[in-house]
Design a protein around this motif. Structure first.
Motif, short mmCIF file in Angstrom:
data_model
loop_
_atom_site.label_atom_id
_atom_site.label_comp_id
_atom_site.label_asym_id
_atom_site.label_seq_id
_atom_site.Cartn_x
_atom_site.Cartn_y
_atom_site.Cartn_z
N ASP A 181 42.51 38.87 31.21
CA ASP A 181 41.64 39.78 31.98
C ASP A 181 40.17 39.39 31.82
O ASP A 181 39.35 39.63 32.71
N LYS A 182 39.85 38.74 30.69
CA LYS A 182 38.48 38.26 30.47
C LYS A 182 38.26 36.87 31.08
O LYS A 182 37.14 36.51 31.45
N VAL A 183 39.33 36.09 31.15
CA VAL A 183 39.23 34.70 31.62
C VAL A 183 39.25 34.61 33.14
O VAL A 183 38.44 33.88 33.74
N ILE A 184 40.12 35.35 33.79
CA ILE A 184 40.32 35.24 35.24
C ILE A 184 39.03 35.43 36.05
O ILE A 184 38.78 34.68 37.00
N PRO A 185 38.16 36.40 35.70
CA PRO A 185 36.92 36.55 36.48
C PRO A 185 36.00 35.33 36.41
O PRO A 185 35.14 35.15 37.28
N GLU A 186 36.17 34.48 35.38
CA GLU A 186 35.30 33.33 35.18
C GLU A 186 35.85 32.04 35.82
O GLU A 186 35.17 31.01 35.82
N LEU A 187 37.07 32.08 36.32
CA LEU A 187 37.70 30.86 36.86
C LEU A 187 37.11 30.48 38.21
O LEU A 187 36.70 31.34 38.99
N ALA A 188 37.11 29.18 38.48
CA ALA A 188 36.71 28.69 39.81
C ALA A 188 37.84 29.01 40.78
O ALA A 188 38.91 28.40 40.72
N ILE A 189 37.62 29.97 41.67
CA ILE A 189 38.70 30.49 42.53
C ILE A 189 39.27 29.43 43.46
O ILE A 189 40.43 29.49 43.85
N ASP A 190 38.48 28.41 43.79
CA ASP A 190 38.98 27.36 44.68
C ASP A 190 39.89 26.37 43.94
O ASP A 190 40.41 25.44 44.53
N LYS A 191 40.08 26.62 42.62
CA LYS A 191 40.97 25.76 41.83
C LYS A 191 42.14 26.55 41.24
O LYS A 191 42.76 26.12 40.27
N VAL A 192 42.43 27.71 41.82
CA VAL A 192 43.51 28.57 41.30
C VAL A 192 44.67 28.60 42.30
O VAL A 192 44.47 28.78 43.50
N ILE A 193 45.90 28.42 41.76
CA ILE A 193 47.10 28.60 42.57
C ILE A 193 48.06 29.52 41.83
O ILE A 193 47.89 29.76 40.62
N LEU A 230 49.41 37.76 42.08
CA LEU A 230 48.32 37.86 43.06
C LEU A 230 47.54 39.16 42.87
O LEU A 230 46.30 39.16 42.86
N ASN A 231 48.26 40.27 42.72
CA ASN A 231 47.61 41.57 42.53
C ASN A 231 46.72 41.57 41.28
O ASN A 231 45.61 42.12 41.29
N ARG A 232 47.21 40.93 40.22
CA ARG A 232 46.44 40.86 38.97
C ARG A 232 45.18 40.03 39.16
O ARG A 232 44.10 40.40 38.68
N LEU A 233 45.31 38.91 39.87
CA LEU A 233 44.15 38.05 40.16
C LEU A 233 43.09 38.84 40.93
O LEU A 233 41.91 38.82 40.57
N ALA A 234 43.52 39.53 41.97
CA ALA A 234 42.59 40.30 42.80
C ALA A 234 41.93 41.42 41.99
O ALA A 234 40.73 41.67 42.08
N GLU A 235 42.73 42.09 41.16
CA GLU A 235 42.22 43.19 40.33
C GLU A 235 41.17 42.68 39.34
O GLU A 235 40.08 43.28 39.21
N CYS A 236 41.47 41.58 38.65
CA CYS A 236 40.54 41.05 37.64
C CYS A 236 39.24 40.54 38.26
O CYS A 236 38.18 40.62 37.65
N ARG A 237 39.35 40.04 39.48
CA ARG A 237 38.16 39.48 40.13
C ARG A 237 37.46 40.50 41.03
O ARG A 237 36.42 40.20 41.62
#
Length: 253
Positions: free
Chosen positions: A186-198, A225-232
């Motif tokens: 939950d702390k890491v996902i907001p910092e990821l480069a979204i164009d490099k996530v699958i 997907l829901n978790r990714l959207a929620e964290c970001r």
């Protein structure tokens, strides 16, 4: 959505594979990508691809946990498959020092050998790491000539590790681990480069919450997907569009 890493050819799905694929389609899954692991997985994997040709796409490679003293002969057999049919990637390959370090040198040799295949065939690689991120990054860095591309699947590392992976030109595969409360993702996902996530499931393993501990399946990609959207804090449809496009580009789908 695209489940970029699913072992639906495994025995765990022998009694209901068709229902699993139908559930995936009903839940918005467009493609299910199948990584090979060893010589025994080739036949069921290709049979699954043939049964669902518009949905399933196979990779070819040797998983590090199946590397042993016969690694050269095994890789010769695996390599011969690239002459028989087309594959979307070399995978899954990598370094695993969690279970057994006996064949560490052989694992490294197999990893480098398969990275070279990807250069020769201009295919992405799908990388498995466990207790080996530094070792894997060091080997990959030595081999990166600008042509290597691919994904570190089942990413559950730190922001710094994610950046190091991205700096080498590689994507991050997010799966069920990203939904675990104790994962720190939950702390890491907001910092990821979204164009490099699958997105991926790694089914039948690592089912996302609320199915943790049960058999995973491609339909559960939606939960990742829901978790990714929620964290970001972004719209689910936006996250879906970005990650699907990332996967299509990487695997030339």
């Amino acid at each position: 959505m695209i489940d970029t890493h699913a072992h639906i050819y495994a025995a765990e799905f022998d009694h209901d594979r068709d229902e699993v694929v139908q559930r995936a389609l009903q839940n918005g899954i467009e493609h299910i990508l199948l990584p090979n692991i060893d010589l025994d997985s080739i036949e069921p994997m290709l049979a699954t691809e043939d049964a669902y040709p518009n949905v399933c796409r196979s990779m070819m490679g040797l998983h590090p946990c199946y590397v042993d003293e016969n690694v050269k002969q095994t890789l010769d057999t695996i390599h011969s498959w690239f002459e028989k049919r087309s594959f979307i990637a070399v995978g899954e390959i990598g370094i695993d020092l969690y279970w057994d370090k006996t064949f560490r040198k052989e694992q490294e040799w197999a990893f480098i050998t398969q990275l070279n295949w990807s250069k020769e065939m201009d295919l992405p690689v799908v990388i498995h790491t466990r207790d080996s991120i530094e070792e894997t990054l060091a080997l990959l860095s030595n081999e990166q000539d600008g042509s290597l591309r691919g994904v570190f699947h089942c990413f559950g590392g730190t922001v710094d590790e994610a950046k190091a992976i991205n700096d080498l030109g590689f994507h991050l595969g997010l799966g069920g681990v990203s939904t675990f409360k104790n994962s720190g993702m939950d702390k890491v996902i907001p910092e990821l480069a979204i164009d490099k996530v699958i997105l991926e499931t790694d089914c039948p393993y690592l089912a996302p919450v609320p199915h943790r501990g049960k058999r995973n399946e491609p339909a559960y990609t939606q939960l990742v997907l829901n978790r990714l959207a929620e964290c970001r804090q972004i719209d689910v449809q936006q996250a879906q569009k970005i990650t699907t496009l990332n996967a299509k580009k990487l695997f030339s789908l």
